[in-house]
Scaffold this motif. Structure first.
Motif: not given
Length: 126
Positions: A1-3, A6-9, A11-16, A61-70
């Motif tokens: 799994m890429s970094s 890992i960061a995406r999952y 961060i999103a998990f923490s907010w959820l 949820l927004v972060f999980f979907v749009l994690y590439r958006n600066q």
């Protein structure tokens, strides 16, 4: 799994997680202390806590979907810094407790910077 993933999952998990369990499923005593420090009535504190939980779930949820958006990643960093300052201002003793916002928020901010750097590098490689 890429970094990036890992960061995406993480961060999103923490907010959820922080939105669902200590605020929506069961209002944690610490959440009551934090909202009570604002001087709200018990009813308003309950509403504020539940609203914060819903907001955190939506953002997760927004972060999980749009994690590439600066912009989303920068909003994440700003929110985490803001929440850390909020605790420092209203409940500073929490900053030295076990599993405190300093360690949690700084780790999430670090993951956010990794995400920003990795997504930027991947765009430059294309």
């Amino acid at each position: 799994m890429s970094s990036i993933q890992i960061a995406r999952y993480f961060i999103a998990f923490s907010w959820l997680y922080h939105g669902i369990f200590p605020k929506l499923v069961h209002v944690a005593p610490l959440e009551k202390v934090i909202t009570a420090s604002l001087g709200f009535s018990d009813e308003l504190s309950y509403f504020v806590t539940k609203s914060a939980g819903v907001t955190e779930v939506i953002f997760g949820l927004v972060f999980f979907v749009l994690y590439r958006n600066q912009t989303i990643v920068l909003l994440n960093i700003a929110a985490l810094i803001g929440l850390l300052f909020f605790v420092a201002l209203f409940q500073p003793l929490l900053l030295i407790e076990a599993f405190n916002p300093v360690t949690t928020n700084l780790a999430l901010i670090a993951f956010s910077f990794i995400l920003l750097n990795e997504t930027k590098r991947n765009l430059n490689e294309r």
